[in-house]
Scaffold this motif. Structure first.
Motif, PDB file in Angstrom:
ATOM      1  N   PRO A 139      -8.757   5.859  -3.229  1.00  0.00           N
ATOM      2  CA  PRO A 139      -8.269   4.474  -3.174  1.00  0.00           C
ATOM      3  C   PRO A 139      -6.742   4.430  -3.123  1.00  0.00           C
ATOM      4  N   LEU A 140      -6.231   3.351  -2.570  1.00  0.00           N
ATOM      5  CA  LEU A 140      -4.789   3.188  -2.423  1.00  0.00           C
ATOM      6  C   LEU A 140      -4.077   3.306  -3.771  1.00  0.00           C
ATOM      7  N   ALA A 141      -4.638   2.725  -4.809  1.00  0.00           N
ATOM      8  CA  ALA A 141      -3.992   2.765  -6.121  1.00  0.00           C
ATOM      9  C   ALA A 141      -3.808   4.198  -6.604  1.00  0.00           C
ATOM     10  N   TYR A 142      -4.774   5.074  -6.300  1.00  0.00           N
ATOM     11  CA  TYR A 142      -4.653   6.477  -6.686  1.00  0.00           C
ATOM     12  C   TYR A 142      -3.590   7.172  -5.846  1.00  0.00           C
ATOM     13  N   SER A 150      -4.310 -10.735 -10.434  1.00  0.00           N
ATOM     14  CA  SER A 150      -4.734  -9.416 -10.915  1.00  0.00           C
ATOM     15  C   SER A 150      -4.514  -9.245 -12.402  1.00  0.00           C
ATOM     16  N   ARG A 174      -3.582  -1.603 -10.287  1.00  0.00           N
ATOM     17  CA  ARG A 174      -4.676  -0.926  -9.598  1.00  0.00           C
ATOM     18  C   ARG A 174      -5.573  -1.933  -8.888  1.00  0.00           C
ATOM     19  N   ASN A 175      -5.887  -3.005  -9.566  1.00  0.00           N
ATOM     20  CA  ASN A 175      -6.727  -4.045  -8.981  1.00  0.00           C
ATOM     21  C   ASN A 175      -6.048  -4.682  -7.769  1.00  0.00           C
ATOM     22  N   ASN A 216      -5.903  -2.097  -4.706  1.00  0.00           N
ATOM     23  CA  ASN A 216      -7.202  -1.866  -4.078  1.00  0.00           C
ATOM     24  C   ASN A 216      -7.679  -3.094  -3.310  1.00  0.00           C
ATOM     25  N   GLU A 229      -5.685  -3.082  -0.035  1.00  0.00           N
ATOM     26  CA  GLU A 229      -6.230  -2.115   0.927  1.00  0.00           C
ATOM     27  C   GLU A 229      -7.490  -2.664   1.590  1.00  0.00           C
ATOM     28  N   LEU A 230      -8.348  -3.281   0.800  1.00  0.00           N
ATOM     29  CA  LEU A 230      -9.565  -3.871   1.371  1.00  0.00           C
ATOM     30  C   LEU A 230      -9.205  -4.949   2.388  1.00  0.00           C
ATOM     31  N   SER A 268     -10.673 -10.959  -0.629  1.00  0.00           N
ATOM     32  CA  SER A 268     -10.609  -9.510  -0.875  1.00  0.00           C
ATOM     33  C   SER A 268     -10.429  -9.168  -2.342  1.00  0.00           C
TER      34      SER A 268
END
Length: 433
Positions: free
Chosen positions: A9-12, A194, A199-200, A203, A206-207, A230
């Protein structure tokens, strides 16, 4: 350096690789702050980071590893095994050091804890425990004594917008290779909805980017509508057994006591949203009796009725009578004279000062009571004018003690105090003073 998985995921992927890339938490990583000092001096100690999800606990651990060129590993205290821990420790002993991010450290069992303790002491392992629970309550003292504890705070709206902008422009780990036009209101929605969780937000971004078809000009338009579709609103953070629950309860009662009706409604709404009707009802009745009390007994009675109605109705309708009671309690005059009085009496009882009950007040409804001197000379108040008689009721060692001290708020308590003063005056007259 850690290897990034392009499918992660983008956050990672956007986790900071140096301390300078950490977003927010200036009280820990800002200039001359403690974690930055540790990194600059290369004098790392094990630590526990605690705070809400998505606020940067893993990011700080990753940044520490990157800034010090140490290997970075991540395990979960609940799901990973002692063997997994042994592998990380062995790697650290072989390579000269490793930073281990241990998620949910409050769930570390005794076997894993006993294994880790000597390695924390000799410095072969830099443990960074991450938890959403208060470590002073939920983490074993043996671990706490070998770590420093730092609280991380929810990220501000500006922090989240910085993270979003970085992700949009980063061509290596982020979305920089996509031709994205993120509308201002959409960006603000990602940041505000968020609830401080980067992180939320990332992600969801990215979606939005990956699920939106480019327009005729090849631009991916992320509008407010796209952002709303999203981003599933962050689940409400509430654990009925966690310390956040008690923080909300504490804030509710203090807001009611402080007569801030808006704050009281907000904290009550958090409990309602979490479905915690029982806690809200119980706390509301406690507040009514403890903090309003004799200043407005009618409000106390109305609160009890509102709670009974709420429990019969259930949620969501229960919010209606409870809202009435919250407003009533918050804006009522306040008096803590009743709880102060009973606590003062309890203090004397618990310290052995309760004394002997006067013989004439003791039970005389059994054969032989008079032979023991029980109930003799008791004066029945209803036989006297005004249904009152000058008679001592306290034990001799406590004569003249006043537990109840009236508070000058509310007409009802004023009337009670006037009645007591009238009795005191009558007693002095009877005694010839």
């Amino acid at each position: 350096m850690r290897r990034l998985n392009d499918n992660a995921p983008l956050a990672y992927r956007m986790r900071p690789q140096t301390i300078d890339e950490v977003i927010g938490q200036e009280h820990l990583v800002g200039p001359n702050k403690i974690i930055r000092r540790m990194v600059n001096a290369k004098k790392l100690t094990s630590m526990i980071l605690y705070g809400p999800p998505g606020t940067g606990k893993a990011s700080i651990a990753s940044a520490i590893a990157g800034s010090t060129q140490l290997a970075f590993r991540q395990l979960n205290a609940a799901t990973d095994t002692k063997k997994d821990l042994q592998a990380v420790v062995s790697e650290g002993q072989f390579s000269g050091g490793v930073v281990l991010l241990l998620d949910e450290i409050h769930r570390l069992d005794k076997s894993k804890q006993d294994f880790l303790l000597p390695h924390l002491e000799n410095g072969s392992l830099i443990l960074i425990g991450a938890t959403t629970e208060n470590p002073y309550i939920n983490i074993n003292p043996a671990i706490r004594s070998r770590t420093q504890i730092f609280e991380v705070h929810p990220l501000s709206e500006e922090n989240l917008m910085t993270g979003i902008e970085r992700a949009l422009t980063d061509k290596t780990h982020g979305l920089g290779d996509y031709n994205v036009h993120l509308h201002d209101d959409a960006k603000r929605h990602f940041a505000t909805a968020s609830n401080g969780d980067l992180r939320n937000a990332l992600n969801a971004l990215e979606l939005a980017v990956l699920s939106t078809e480019p327009n005729d000009n090849g631009v991916i338009e992320v509008t407010l509508t796209v952002a709303e579709e999203s981003l599933q609103l962050k689940a409400f953070d509430h654990d009925a057994s966690g310390d956040l629950h008690y923080d909300v309860m504490s804030a509710l009662q203090k807001s009611l006591r402080g007569s801030d009706v808006d704050a009281a409604l907000l904290y009550a709404a958090r409990l309602i949203e979490a479905g915690d009707l029982n806690s809200l009802c119980r706390r509301l009745m406690v507040c009514a009796y403890e903090d309003v009390g004799l200043a407005n007994p009618q409000a106390v009675s109305r609160t009890v009725l509102a709670v009974q109605a709420a429990q019969q109705l259930g949620l969501p309708e229960a919010r209606i009578p409870l809202a009435n009671a919250i407003i009533d309690v918050a804006l009522s005059p306040k008096s803590n004279s009743a709880i102060t009085a009973i606590d003062a009496a309890l203090s004397d009882v618990r310290s052995g000062k309760s004394g002997q009950i006067p013989a004439y007040l003791r039970d005389a409804h059994y054969s032989g009571a008079k032979k023991l001197g029980r109930g003799i000379d008791y004066q029945y108040p209803h036989n006297f004018p005004g249904h009152w008689v000058d008679q001592e009721y306290l034990p001799e060692t406590l004569r003249g003690k006043h537990y109840y001290q009236a508070v000058d708020t509310g007409n009802y308590e004023k009337a009670l105090e006037q009645q007591r003063q009238r009795h005191e005056a009558m007693k002095k007259t009877h005694q010839g003073e």
